[in-house]
Design a protein around this motif. Structure first.
Motif, PDB file in Angstrom:
ATOM      1  N   TYR A 208       0.839  -1.191   0.000  1.00 56.52           N
ATOM      2  CA  TYR A 208       0.000   0.000   0.000  1.00 56.52           C
ATOM      3  C   TYR A 208       0.880   1.249   0.000  1.00 56.52           C
ATOM      4  O   TYR A 208       1.009   1.963   1.000  1.00 56.52           O
ATOM      5  N   TRP A 212      -1.439   2.945  -4.536  1.00 56.65           N
ATOM      6  CA  TRP A 212      -2.375   2.220  -3.656  1.00 56.65           C
ATOM      7  C   TRP A 212      -2.280   2.688  -2.199  1.00 56.65           C
ATOM      8  O   TRP A 212      -2.764   2.014  -1.301  1.00 56.65           O
ATOM      9  N   TYR A 215      -5.692   3.045  -0.407  1.00 57.71           N
ATOM     10  CA  TYR A 215      -6.674   1.969  -0.574  1.00 57.71           C
ATOM     11  C   TYR A 215      -6.917   1.266   0.765  1.00 57.71           C
ATOM     12  O   TYR A 215      -6.006   1.128   1.589  1.00 57.71           O
ATOM     13  N   ASP A 216      -8.114   0.799   0.975  1.00 58.04           N
ATOM     14  CA  ASP A 216      -8.462  -0.006   2.149  1.00 58.04           C
ATOM     15  C   ASP A 216      -8.679  -1.462   1.793  1.00 58.04           C
ATOM     16  O   ASP A 216      -8.952  -2.282   2.680  1.00 58.04           O
ATOM     17  N   GLN A 217      -8.580  -1.777   0.521  1.00 55.65           N
ATOM     18  CA  GLN A 217      -8.849  -3.142   0.071  1.00 55.65           C
ATOM     19  C   GLN A 217      -7.916  -3.455  -1.093  1.00 55.65           C
ATOM     20  O   GLN A 217      -7.628  -2.596  -1.933  1.00 55.65           O
ATOM     21  N   PRO A 219      -6.708  -4.408  -4.534  1.00 56.48           N
ATOM     22  CA  PRO A 219      -7.386  -4.419  -5.839  1.00 56.48           C
ATOM     23  C   PRO A 219      -7.231  -5.746  -6.587  1.00 56.48           C
ATOM     24  O   PRO A 219      -7.936  -5.967  -7.569  1.00 56.48           O
ATOM     25  N   ARG A 225      -7.300  -4.403   3.961  1.00 55.36           N
ATOM     26  CA  ARG A 225      -5.980  -3.943   4.410  1.00 55.36           C
ATOM     27  C   ARG A 225      -5.809  -4.126   5.916  1.00 55.36           C
ATOM     28  O   ARG A 225      -4.688  -4.232   6.411  1.00 55.36           O
TER      29      ARG A 225
END
Length: 844
Positions: A208, A212, A215-217, A219, A225
């Motif tokens: 991350y 990214w 981002y919390d998830q 891709p 995360r």
């Protein structure tokens, strides 16, 4: 010096002349000829400014009137009886020749400026006496020396806390000793470098960072995360599921050049290296000289760094039953002399990949921050200051190769290390075959490496029943490898193991049988046309494909596996031997040495004795010989403890045990217990490892060594069963070429890195947070190593002093005087004359 101008009017001529005299005095001891610390009221000796800025600040804001002793600008501190108690100076603490905590704090701040408040706190600790009236130790120097002993001797945290409690009680009231290890680490942490934490996908899909970062998830796989709470689906937002610990190497390289002695040694390869045609150092090797030839601009600066990288997995819990695996990534610097470059002090931890699963083929995801810094060090460079030459320069670096065991070799290089194309040097021309009864792939066919007209090539019955007319495979160049992997599409991340290719209603027993049936078969050999599985991230480095050798074979693990195979087969150790009923059936099917085929006698299977088979009495002779061997202290572990006289086998052998057995002890132990031709072949193999592991390599002898090892492997094929030749036996044939290209083996094997892995495992105190323990302890020890160069009686961890080296050298037993006859004296004299190379030129 006259300092009366400091209190005068800033508009007066005397004040201006005083400012000029101060600047000229400060420049005499300045590390940079154009910058000094600014002592004005606003800057307060915290910020380094250009000379013209310092002059302007002193005229505009005035000098700090409490700064009466110019310790930051080269003036020595004065004894306490000559210092005004109102002056905010060094506190009246006289220092020994090496005691210089003020310079230590200043250099630490100049290398890594991020928190002026911490700098002022450190400066206060460097000036404050350990207790009122004490004149030898400051608070900071006492903490450094105590923690140095803790790291040097491996004290536990609990014992160190108890020691601090005891010392506080023994010292007078008002002492400044910290109450616990926690507060000691807080002080030391500001002297060391920091680290960065990058959140990672638990399936190793992404980091991350960059695009990214927010981002919390993931891709790629869709996993969150954040870490889950308990067994439910509730997420603990803010607590990452997986973390990469990154220790940036650039500020650490800059600090190395800030130290005068280390900066001097970093040009040893150009200033003091002995250049006589022998291979003593990687600087003597063609791989080093290739960089000099291809990039003369890089090579013209002798301070440009040549690096090597090593990655391996460790179990931080120290339990063999635990499957937890975290991966440290280390860097060593080859610019240093041989007695320093592979030592603990100069092994730099750059990455720490969290467990519990090993990254495997997805390690490239975690290497991306390090590769970005390496590209920066190659393309742009970093402005650095050389404390030895007292000048600034542009620092650049090149990564010469990686050093790993064989499974990690495949993960970093992107090639397969198992199956039919397991040899990364032979590549797609690997000679391999599947043994029907042993159910294993073996790698024979070493006659290809012999000269074209060698008689072994035409022999059939002694080998595999066929003549050999193949040629020696030519290793692929970096350009050729890059072309092959350029179009390989590799998706990062662990696949979902729950999604298997079977019908839902199929019974579990049948599903298990179907998975077992996917074992490699002879018919599948032609389906694998390439040994490459991904494009390695190291190809992002602009120079990577032009290097002679990009990933080196680890001689330590190869030698260990070869030793275990030889000893296991000779002593018929269960689980280690390469001989057995299946191996004999494979020989019979090949039509080779059919007299060794297994025979059925009643309900038992009888294996006829082969040339390498030892009787029970011969096994006892070998084990007794090893059991009675005495070696000097420090030469190896206790050989006696490795021998099990009851079962007549060797147990508990470590890598270094195999090293000493293979190179020195095994040829002695097998004397008189094997047929001459078998004993001769095994001894040749032992002499080969002894020759390539020498610290000084004669290049003119390498061709002869290569011819000898090829002949030795062919002799092994004539005497041992095909099941003996796993991939480790085959890799032996490529070791001489890497010695010729890369230099001595001991710069490129895993021994120093394995020892350092053990040190990292010893840092773990909290088993729930092993990576955090390793990171914090590494930062603290890094600070201690930095401080050891400024304080007296603080020895560098991992580098022996001369006193320690002499004190640990002991004879085998107490010396005894013995008189010899004149005949014995003459025999000894003749032996020396006949075997001393220095006398050969004088003998006709």
């Amino acid at each position: 010096m006259d300092k009366s101008w400091m209190s005068m009017n800033r508009l007066s001529r005397e004040y201006e002349d005083g400012v000029e005299s101060f600047i000229q005095f400060a420049l005499q001891s300045a590390k940079d000829s154009s910058k000094i610390l600014c002592p004005c009221v606003k800057c307060g000796n915290i910020y380094t400014k250009d000379v013209f800025v310092v002059r302007a600040h002193l005229c505009s804001y005035g000098i700090d009137l409490t700064y009466q002793t110019w310790v930051f600008h080269g003036e020595k501190s004065i004894p306490s009886n000559q210092v005004n108690k109102k002056d905010n100076t060094l506190g009246g603490i006289p220092h020994e020749d090496k005691e210089d905590p003020i310079d230590m704090v200043r250099d630490a701040y100049e290398t890594y400026q991020d928190n002026p408040n911490q700098f002022m706190k450190l400066l206060e600790d460097a000036e404050k006496p350990l207790y009122p009236g004490h004149k030898k130790f400051t608070k900071l120097s006492a903490i450094v020396k105590l923690y140095n002993l803790k790291a040097k001797y491996g004290w536990s945290d609990v014992s160190f806390n108890d020691l601090l409690d005891l010392l506080r009680e023994m010292l007078p009231d008002g002492n400044e000793l910290p109450t616990s290890l926690y507060y000691a680490k807080k002080s030391l942490g500001t002297l060391g470098m920091s680290y960065e934490k990058f959140h990672a996908c638990p399936n190793d899909c992404i980091l991350y960072r960059n695009m990214w970062e927010n981002y919390d998830q993931c891709p790629t796989c869709g996993l969150s995360r954040w870490k889950k709470i308990g067994k439910g689906d509730k997420l603990n937002v803010g607590v990452p599921a997986k973390v990469l610990w990154y220790f940036p190497p650039i500020p650490r390289f800059l600090r190395m050049f800030r130290n005068k002695e280390i900066a001097k040694e970093l040009t040893w390869h150009a200033d003091k290296r002995r250049d006589d045609g022998y291979l003593r150092h990687p600087a003597d090797s063609p791989a080093w000289k290739l960089v000099d030839k291809e990039w003369p601009g890089f090579a013209s600066e002798t301070r440009s760094l040549r690096l090597a990288l090593s990655a391996d997995g460790i179990n931080p819990h120290g339990q063999m039953s635990s499957s937890y695996s975290c991966w440290p990534v280390l860097i060593v610097t080859y610019n240093l002399p041989p007695w320093l470059c592979m030592k603990r002090k100069f092994m730099m931890l750059t990455l720490l990949i969290s467990g519990p699963k090993q990254p495997g083929n997805d390690i490239d995801v975690y290497l991306s921050p390090l590769i970005d810094d390496l590209k920066k060090l190659w393309d742009i460079g970093i402005e650095a200051y050389d404390a030895y030459r007292k000048e600034s320069f542009l620092l650049k670096a090149v990564l010469l190769w990686t050093i790993n065991d064989f499974p990690a070799y495949g993960n970093l290089s992107g090639c397969t290390v198992h199956g039919y194309l397991a040899c990364p040097i032979c590549g797609e021309k690997t000679y391999s075959t599947m043994l029907e009864h042993s159910r294993k792939i073996v790698y024979t066919g070493h006659r290809r490496f012999l000269p074209v007209h060698h008689p072994y090539r035409r022999q059939k019955k002694a080998f595999d029943g066929r003549q050999e007319f193949g040629t020696t495979p030519v290793p692929l160049t970096g350009h050729e490898v890059h072309e092959k992997v350029q179009n390989i599409n590799c998706e990062w991340g662990k696949k979902d193991k729950n999604k298997l290719n079977y019908d839902v209603g199929e019974p579990h027993r049948k599903r298990k049988a179907k998975r077992k049936s996917t074992a490699p078969k002879e018919s599948q050999k032609d389906e694998r046309k390439t040994c490459w599985k991904k494009k390695s991230i190291f190809f992002d480095l602009p120079y990577w494909e032009r290097l002679h050798v990009r990933h080196v074979l680890d001689v330590m693990h190869i030698e260990k596996n070869v030793c275990e195979s030889v000893i296991g087969t000779l002593l018929n150790i269960s689980g280690k031997t390469k001989d057995g009923k299946a191996a004999r059936l494979d020989l019979f099917k090949m039509g080779v040495r059919t007299e060794l085929a297994p025979k059925e006698v009643g309900d038992r299977t009888y294996l006829p004795a082969a040339c390498y088979t030892l009787s029970k009495e011969e096994k006892r002779h070998v084990c007794k010989s090893l059991h009675g061997m005495k070696v000097p202290i420090g030469y190896s572990s206790n050989v006696t403890s490795l021998v099990n006289m009851k079962d007549l086998k060797l147990v508990g052998m470590k890598s270094h045990d195999c090293h000493t057995l293979m190179q020195h002890l095994l040829p002695v132990a097998i004397r008189g217990v094997l047929p001459k031709h078998v004993r001769y072949t095994i001894t040749r193999l032992c002499f080969f490892f002894n020759a390539i592991c020498e610290k000084v390599i004669d290049v003119s002898k390498l061709d002869a060594i290569q011819r000898d090892i090829v002949t030795t492997l062919c002799l092994l094929e004539k005497q041992f069963p095909p099941s003996f030749f796993d991939i480790m036996i085959h890799l032996v044939v490529h070791l001489v070429q890497e010695v010729e290209l890369c230099g001595p083996v001991w710069y490129r094997w895993m021994y120093p890195f394995e020892r350092y892995m053990k040190i990292l495992k010893g840092y773990v105190r909290n088993r729930n947070r092993p990576e955090g323990c390793i990171a914090e302890c590494y930062i603290a020890e890094e600070a201690v190593e930095f401080c050891a160069d400024y304080l007296s009686h603080v020895h560098t961890i991992g580098i022996r002093s001369s006193s320690l080296q002499t004190s640990q050298t002991k004879p085998l037993s107490s010396p005894e005087n013995q008189m010899i006859s004149e005949t014995e004296w003459e025999q000894a004299h003749r032996y020396v004359l006949n075997n001393d190379l220095e006398i050969d030129p004088y003998i006709e």
